[in-house]
Write a protein that holds these residues in place. Structure first.
Motif, mmCIF file in Angstrom:
data_model
loop_
_atom_site.group_PDB
_atom_site.id
_atom_site.type_symbol
_atom_site.label_atom_id
_atom_site.label_comp_id
_atom_site.label_asym_id
_atom_site.label_seq_id
_atom_site.Cartn_x
_atom_site.Cartn_y
_atom_site.Cartn_z
ATOM 1 N N PHE A 115 -35.550 -22.926 -41.260
ATOM 2 C CA PHE A 115 -35.462 -21.842 -42.040
ATOM 3 C C PHE A 115 -34.350 -22.047 -43.297
ATOM 4 O O PHE A 115 -34.422 -21.771 -44.497
ATOM 5 C CB PHE A 115 -35.676 -20.474 -41.506
ATOM 6 C CG PHE A 115 -35.537 -19.300 -42.482
ATOM 7 C CD1 PHE A 115 -36.650 -18.787 -42.859
ATOM 8 C CD2 PHE A 115 -34.217 -18.883 -42.606
ATOM 9 C CE1 PHE A 115 -36.282 -17.686 -43.616
ATOM 10 C CE2 PHE A 115 -34.199 -17.783 -43.486
ATOM 11 C CZ PHE A 115 -35.368 -16.944 -43.837
ATOM 12 N N VAL A 116 -33.077 -22.266 -42.434
ATOM 13 C CA VAL A 116 -32.197 -22.495 -43.288
ATOM 14 C C VAL A 116 -32.148 -23.669 -44.361
ATOM 15 O O VAL A 116 -31.722 -23.456 -45.536
ATOM 16 C CB VAL A 116 -30.894 -22.549 -42.336
ATOM 17 C CG1 VAL A 116 -29.547 -22.807 -43.234
ATOM 18 C CG2 VAL A 116 -30.850 -21.346 -41.539
ATOM 19 N N ALA A 117 -32.522 -24.515 -43.947
ATOM 20 C CA ALA A 117 -32.828 -26.029 -44.473
ATOM 21 C C ALA A 117 -33.753 -25.539 -45.914
ATOM 22 O O ALA A 117 -33.211 -26.211 -47.041
ATOM 23 C CB ALA A 117 -33.449 -27.099 -43.713
ATOM 24 N N ALA A 118 -34.716 -24.810 -45.618
ATOM 25 C CA ALA A 118 -35.731 -24.614 -46.928
ATOM 26 C C ALA A 118 -35.060 -23.924 -47.744
ATOM 27 O O ALA A 118 -35.381 -23.746 -49.002
ATOM 28 C CB ALA A 118 -36.808 -24.158 -46.240
ATOM 29 N N PHE A 136 -19.587 -23.606 -44.818
ATOM 30 C CA PHE A 136 -20.200 -24.765 -44.998
ATOM 31 C C PHE A 136 -20.459 -25.617 -43.639
ATOM 32 O O PHE A 136 -21.373 -26.524 -43.592
ATOM 33 C CB PHE A 136 -19.528 -25.556 -46.030
ATOM 34 C CG PHE A 136 -19.962 -25.036 -47.289
ATOM 35 C CD1 PHE A 136 -20.957 -25.460 -48.011
ATOM 36 C CD2 PHE A 136 -19.056 -24.458 -48.147
ATOM 37 C CE1 PHE A 136 -21.286 -25.321 -49.418
ATOM 38 C CE2 PHE A 136 -19.280 -24.045 -49.408
ATOM 39 C CZ PHE A 136 -20.539 -24.456 -50.131
ATOM 40 N N GLY A 137 -19.410 -25.661 -42.838
ATOM 41 C CA GLY A 137 -19.602 -26.272 -41.480
ATOM 42 C C GLY A 137 -20.943 -25.620 -40.791
ATOM 43 O O GLY A 137 -21.604 -26.299 -40.453
ATOM 44 N N SER A 138 -21.123 -24.353 -40.839
ATOM 45 C CA SER A 138 -22.441 -23.926 -40.262
ATOM 46 C C SER A 138 -23.614 -24.153 -40.756
ATOM 47 O O SER A 138 -24.660 -24.505 -40.350
ATOM 48 C CB SER A 138 -22.183 -22.235 -40.331
ATOM 49 O OG SER A 138 -21.232 -21.734 -39.523
ATOM 50 N N LEU A 139 -23.719 -24.217 -42.326
ATOM 51 C CA LEU A 139 -24.815 -24.810 -43.018
ATOM 52 C C LEU A 139 -25.079 -26.044 -42.625
ATOM 53 O O LEU A 139 -26.288 -26.580 -42.584
ATOM 54 C CB LEU A 139 -24.359 -24.245 -44.523
ATOM 55 C CG LEU A 139 -25.579 -25.137 -45.220
ATOM 56 C CD1 LEU A 139 -26.851 -24.265 -45.052
ATOM 57 C CD2 LEU A 139 -25.220 -24.894 -46.770
ATOM 58 N N CYS A 199 -30.047 -30.543 -38.139
ATOM 59 C CA CYS A 199 -31.188 -30.395 -37.366
ATOM 60 C C CYS A 199 -32.557 -30.265 -38.270
ATOM 61 O O CYS A 199 -33.554 -30.570 -37.854
ATOM 62 C CB CYS A 199 -31.308 -29.230 -36.698
ATOM 63 S SG CYS A 199 -29.687 -29.118 -35.525
ATOM 64 N N ALA A 200 -32.579 -30.226 -39.542
ATOM 65 C CA ALA A 200 -33.605 -29.889 -40.460
ATOM 66 C C ALA A 200 -33.410 -30.582 -41.700
ATOM 67 O O ALA A 200 -32.097 -30.411 -42.320
ATOM 68 C CB ALA A 200 -34.370 -28.679 -40.566
ATOM 69 N N ASP A 201 -34.281 -31.244 -42.487
ATOM 70 C CA ASP A 201 -33.915 -31.630 -43.809
ATOM 71 C C ASP A 201 -34.098 -30.731 -45.148
ATOM 72 O O ASP A 201 -35.320 -30.218 -44.821
ATOM 73 C CB ASP A 201 -34.605 -32.848 -44.065
ATOM 74 C CG ASP A 201 -34.074 -34.078 -43.184
ATOM 75 O OD1 ASP A 201 -32.966 -33.749 -42.779
ATOM 76 O OD2 ASP A 201 -34.951 -34.724 -42.859
ATOM 77 N N ARG A 205 -30.905 -32.204 -52.299
ATOM 78 C CA ARG A 205 -29.859 -32.780 -51.290
ATOM 79 C C ARG A 205 -28.759 -33.071 -51.955
ATOM 80 O O ARG A 205 -27.519 -32.842 -51.435
ATOM 81 C CB ARG A 205 -30.710 -33.996 -50.656
ATOM 82 C CG ARG A 205 -31.585 -33.792 -49.585
ATOM 83 C CD ARG A 205 -32.373 -34.913 -48.948
ATOM 84 N NE ARG A 205 -33.653 -34.519 -48.264
ATOM 85 C CZ ARG A 205 -34.630 -35.144 -47.831
ATOM 86 N NH1 ARG A 205 -34.282 -36.431 -48.105
ATOM 87 N NH2 ARG A 205 -35.552 -34.610 -47.412
ATOM 88 N N LEU A 206 -28.799 -33.871 -53.193
ATOM 89 C CA LEU A 206 -27.309 -34.280 -53.914
ATOM 90 C C LEU A 206 -26.709 -32.966 -54.286
ATOM 91 O O LEU A 206 -25.525 -32.938 -54.184
ATOM 92 C CB LEU A 206 -27.796 -35.030 -54.912
ATOM 93 C CG LEU A 206 -26.617 -35.543 -55.706
ATOM 94 C CD1 LEU A 206 -25.701 -36.594 -54.625
ATOM 95 C CD2 LEU A 206 -27.111 -36.705 -56.950
#
Length: 934
Positions: A428-431, A454-457, A463-465, A471-472
């Protein structure tokens, strides 16, 4: 020495192979199927029948055989009953797993982390009002009204009893006192002092309203709720036991299954708790026994949880309130995880109360205790993380999106946003990583730095892309913040999370940029020395220079190699990677010395061997061999690595021949000879003698397969020359063992290879076989050993196979002795003379075993030689035939042979005698008799 003429039996290997194949027969099952149900038409007549019943009484039943299970149970299949029971248990288990599964991190996993993280050096105190202790246990004869009055007095005494105060306690003393109270609770309960147990729980719950040493509050919460958990379980077990007469309640019991006595006791506990005047202890103690509502009402828990959730609103201190909500969510997830509305309500109430953090009451308290706002905010993290974990567990994306929106309305509170990214699913966070970055950028950095967000992100993105197109930009936005962090410890803590993201999704250019930035931050003032743990977790080569301590450097190198071996999916030839990892492996290798334990050597060797196996130059075989030459010089002190390199070079020689299609060009031949030379030079450096022997044999086979006859011959002779050096005992897994069995195993393998090794034109007939047998003759065997003659017996099948016109197996493009000699009579005669010598040696040895104490050895050897003659000798020869009969009788003398094996052997001889060319075995079979054991 006894002399018996030898004649090998002529073998037709293809015909023998065909005769050994099992015949294929079709089977017509008709209507029969093993899984088809059995039908019983009249089972009663079967059950009624007795031993003396007439045939007419049973003829009334169906011709189909009755099912005994159906007969006994009147059609009820016990397997079906078991299956039904198992299905029911599985259904219940699935229901439980649908509620809370293994993917939910339990409170027990967080408990230790909280206790270790939230500590204090300040002095602590415990204020307990434990009553006047004037209560006495009622006698069995006292009236009921007296008991009621006494208990009411005891409850009132909770509020106006004596004070017990312990001050100036260290943190450890405080923990010890709480543990003592937990033990006192159990002791009071076991001695039937239930009111005293309740006193302890109430007074411990009151401690949760005390925030005088605020930085210790999360740990205090953990310790006190341990006592509450104990109390809740004791009460539940007590009421459960009252329902267990005469039968225990099922796990899925309802309130209707509970007897009146248990219900009355349960209701009494809730009345006692309702009489507690203070909000916090009343809330906590009732939450502790929340599960007991099941005994009173099927909907009691569903009605109680919302009421307790609303009660928390009466707590003024936001820190105390958030932990009360955390405990309520914790109990709720254990008892009613499907009641998501109450969990969500706890979170939304939490959001509504967040403005209190910035109120005067809290700020004055922080000033008084000299606690900074960032430190104070971290105290909320365990509670908020837990609440959000409960809320987000298997929640829909719609609910999670709603929670994000509510966080935005609070001005993107950094503390909440951090907890959201910890608790929500990584997918969910990655998306929505870009949305989270926007929220982070809008956060007020006061009290909660953005680099922590940003560390938590980054942990979620590990764990998920996220979407590829984002990404960049995500990396750029994160690194803009990270690179500005001035504190080296804070910087590396955050950077080490994002390096993994960079390596997984980007090229060397981006990775090198990130690494350069890390080195830039960590090199000044030797800041890396305070961040070994974080830098170590990076597992990248450029950080090696930061590790000045050898032991730490070696551990880092191990980590690098472990990650490379685990995650490198394909072989590599990249010169940068190879040079770097060679340096890493050399660092590990050079750490090995005479004092290094064997386990450490083995661990390092496994890692280096894993690296060697991942190196491949494709069809550039010369470059591959050059790498092996360099590796041999680099890792010369680790024998397992040298052995791996020899295997690699042999495999390289085989691969060369396969790729070249078996062509024998000069270049190919020269390369194969170079591989053979590498092995021939390297093998003597190995100290383990059996490793040496097996590598000589392996390398000889590879050379032979590549038509390098001179090299193969050299390997075989080297192996023979090493055999006399084999010690009589060797160390295996730390224990001394006889080497005899290992030596016999090698010689057996060596003999099977010699069949295809052609004689050297300048060395004479069967020179390798003779050299091996001479070595066996001269070797110093154990005094009570039969190993030497067993080798002689093992050599007879080889010699018999060598005398055949066509060999059992050959090597492509290699002319074995069958081609060189072409069945020449002189060659066959030479084989026969050698066989006669070996048989004579065996028979002489058998004569020495006539004593009673070694007669079992005599019988075993005699039977082995008999079996060899039966399989390989031409028993049409009268002397050989008679020798076989004598050996049979000798092996069965005094019952020394296994009767089952003997019977099977006779059956085999009888079967073989059916073939026309072996009909002579019929006469011999008549002279073979079985003798019973004495």
């Amino acid at each position: 020495m006894v002399s018996v003429p030898w004649h090998s039996r002529v073998r037709h290997y293809e015909a023998e192979l065909r005769s050994c194949r099992a015949a294929v027969a079709s089977v017509d099952f008709g209507d029969y199927h093993p899984l088809k149900p059995i039908t019983v038409l009249d089972s009663r007549s079967r059950r009624g029948g007795r031993k003396g019943s007439t045939s007419s009484s049973s003829s009334s039943s169906s011709s189909v055989a009755p099912d005994p299970l159906s007969s006994l149970l009147e059609g009820t299949d016990p397997l079906s009953l078991f299956a039904a029971a198992a299905e029911e248990l599985g259904r219940r288990r699935r229901e439980r797993e649908e509620e809370v599964g293994l993917d939910f991190e339990p409170w027990a996993a967080k408990r230790g982390e909280i206790l270790a993280r939230f500590t204090t050096t300040e002095k602590l105190s415990i204020n307990l009002f434990m009553g006047s202790d004037k209560s006495k246990a009622s006698s069995p004869s006292s009236a009921v009204s007296e008991k009621v009055r006494t208990r009411l007095e005891e409850l009132d005494d909770l509020e106006e009893g004596s004070q017990r105060e312990m001050m100036n306690l260290s943190q450890q003393d405080y923990v010890n006192r709480i543990e003592d109270l937990n033990q006192s609770l159990k002791e009071a309960w076991s001695s039937d002092q239930k009111v005293k147990a309740l006193k302890i729980v109430i007074q411990c719950s009151k401690l949760l309203s005390d925030t005088s040493v605020i930085q210790f509050y999360p740990s205090k919460f953990v310790l006190i709720t341990d006592i509450l958990d104990t109390f809740g379980q004791l009460v539940y077990d007590r009421i459960w036991s009252m329902c267990s007469d005469p039968h225990s309640l099922p796990d899925t019991f309802s309130a209707e299954d509970v007897n009146d006595t248990a219900k009355e006791t349960c209701l009494n506990w809730f009345f006692k708790i309702a009489s507690i005047r203070e909000l916090i202890p009343r809330l906590y103690v009732e939450a502790a026994i929340l599960k007991c509502n099941r005994f009173l009402n099927n909907s009691g828990i569903q009605e109680t949880v919302p009421r307790l959730t609303a009660m928390v609103r009466g707590i003024g201190d936001p820190l105390v309130a958030v932990y009360a909500r955390a405990y309520l969510c914790r109990v709720g997830m254990e008892v009613t995880p499907h009641l998501k509305d109450s969990l969500n309500k706890n979170f939304f109430d939490l959001l509504a109360s967040f403005r209190q953090i910035h109120g005067d009451a809290v700020q004055n308290q922080l000033v008084l205790q000299r606690v900074e706002v960032p430190v104070y905010l971290t105290l909320y993290s365990p509670a908020i993380h837990w609440i959000l974990q409960c809320v987000a567990y298997r929640a829909s994306d719609v609910l999670l999106t709603e929670m994000m929106e509510r966080c935005k309305k609070l001005g993107n509170n950094a503390l909440l946003l951090n907890s959201v990214m910890w608790a929500f699913r990584a997918e969910f966070v990655a998306a929505r990583a870009t949305d989270f970055i926007s929220m982070i950028k809008d956060c007020d950095e006061t009290g909660f730095p953005k680099h922590l967000l940003f560390g938590s992100l980054g942990r979620s993105l590990a764990c998920a892309d996220p979407p590829e197109s984002e990404r960049l930009p995500i990396l750029n936005e994160a690194w803009k913040v990270i690179t500005k962090v001035r504190n080296a410890q804070d910087y590396i803590t955050c950077a080490e999370i994002w390096v993994e993201f960079t390596c997984r999704h980007f090229t060397k250019r981006e990775v090198n940029t990130v690494l350069a930035d890390i080195i830039k931050h960590m090199t000044p003032d030797r800041a890396f020395e305070d961040a070994y743990t974080e830098v170590h977790s990076e597992k990248f080569l450029p950080f090696l220079d930061m590790f000045q301590k050898d032991s730490v450097r070696v551990e880092v190198c191990k980590s690098i190699m472990e990650v490379f071996i685990k995650h490198q999916q394909e072989s590599t030839r990249d010169p940068v990677i190879l040079n770097a990892l060679l340096h890493v492996c050399k660092t590990m290798h050079d750490s090995v010395n005479a004092l290094t334990v064997e386990d450490e050597k083995r661990s390092v060797s496994l890692l280096i061997n894993g690296f060697i196996r991942m190196v491949s130059f494709g069809r550039d075989f010369e470059q591959q061999l050059s790498f092996c030459v360099e590796a041999r010089a680099t890792f010369c002190n680790l024998e397992p690595v040298i052995i791996q390199l020899i295997h690699t070079v042999n495999q390289l020689a085989i691969e060369t021949r396969r790729v070249m299609g078996g062509s024998h060009s000069r270049k190919t031949a020269a390369f194969v000879r170079a591989c053979a030379a590498y092995c021939f030079i390297t093998i003597p450096s190995i100290s383990n003698i059996f490793s040496r022997l097996h590598l000589y044999l392996l390398s000889g086979k590879v050379a032979l397969a590549n038509q390098c006859l001179s090299q193969a011959d050299a390997f075989m002779k080297a192996a023979v020359s090493v055999l006399p050096e084999v010690p009589r005992t060797i160390v295996v897994e730390g224990k001394q063992r006889s080497s005899e069995s290992f030596l016999l195993e090698f010689i057996s393998s060596f003999l099977s290879t010699l069949l295809v090794v052609p004689d050297h034109p300048e060395q004479g007939v069967l020179y390798l076989v003779r050299g091996l047998l001479n070595m066996v003759q001269d070797y110093t065997w154990e005094d009570s050993s039969d190993a030497k003659v067993r080798v002689y017996i093992s050599a007879l099948p080889l010699l018999a196979a060598m005398s055949q016109e066509s060999y059992l197996y050959t090597i492509l493009n290699v002319d074995s002795n069958e081609t060189l000699y072409g069945g020449d009579p002189k060659f066959v005669a030479e084989i026969s003379r050698l066989c006669e010598t070996l048989i004579g040696q065996v028979l002489d040895h058998l004569k020495t075993l006539g004593r009673e104490e070694v007669m079992h050895r005599q019988g075993s050897l005699a039977f082995s030689l008999f079996s060899c003659l039966l399989a390989h000798a031409d028993l049409r020869n009268n002397k050989l035939n008679q020798l076989a009969v004598n050996l049979w009788n000798l092996s069965h003398k005094n019952g020394q042979c296994d009767t089952r094996i003997s019977v099977r052997t006779l059956e085999h001889i009888k079967s073989q005698a059916q073939h026309s060319e072996l009909s002579h075995l019929s006469d011999m079979l008549l002279r073979l008799s079985l003798q019973s054991r004495a």
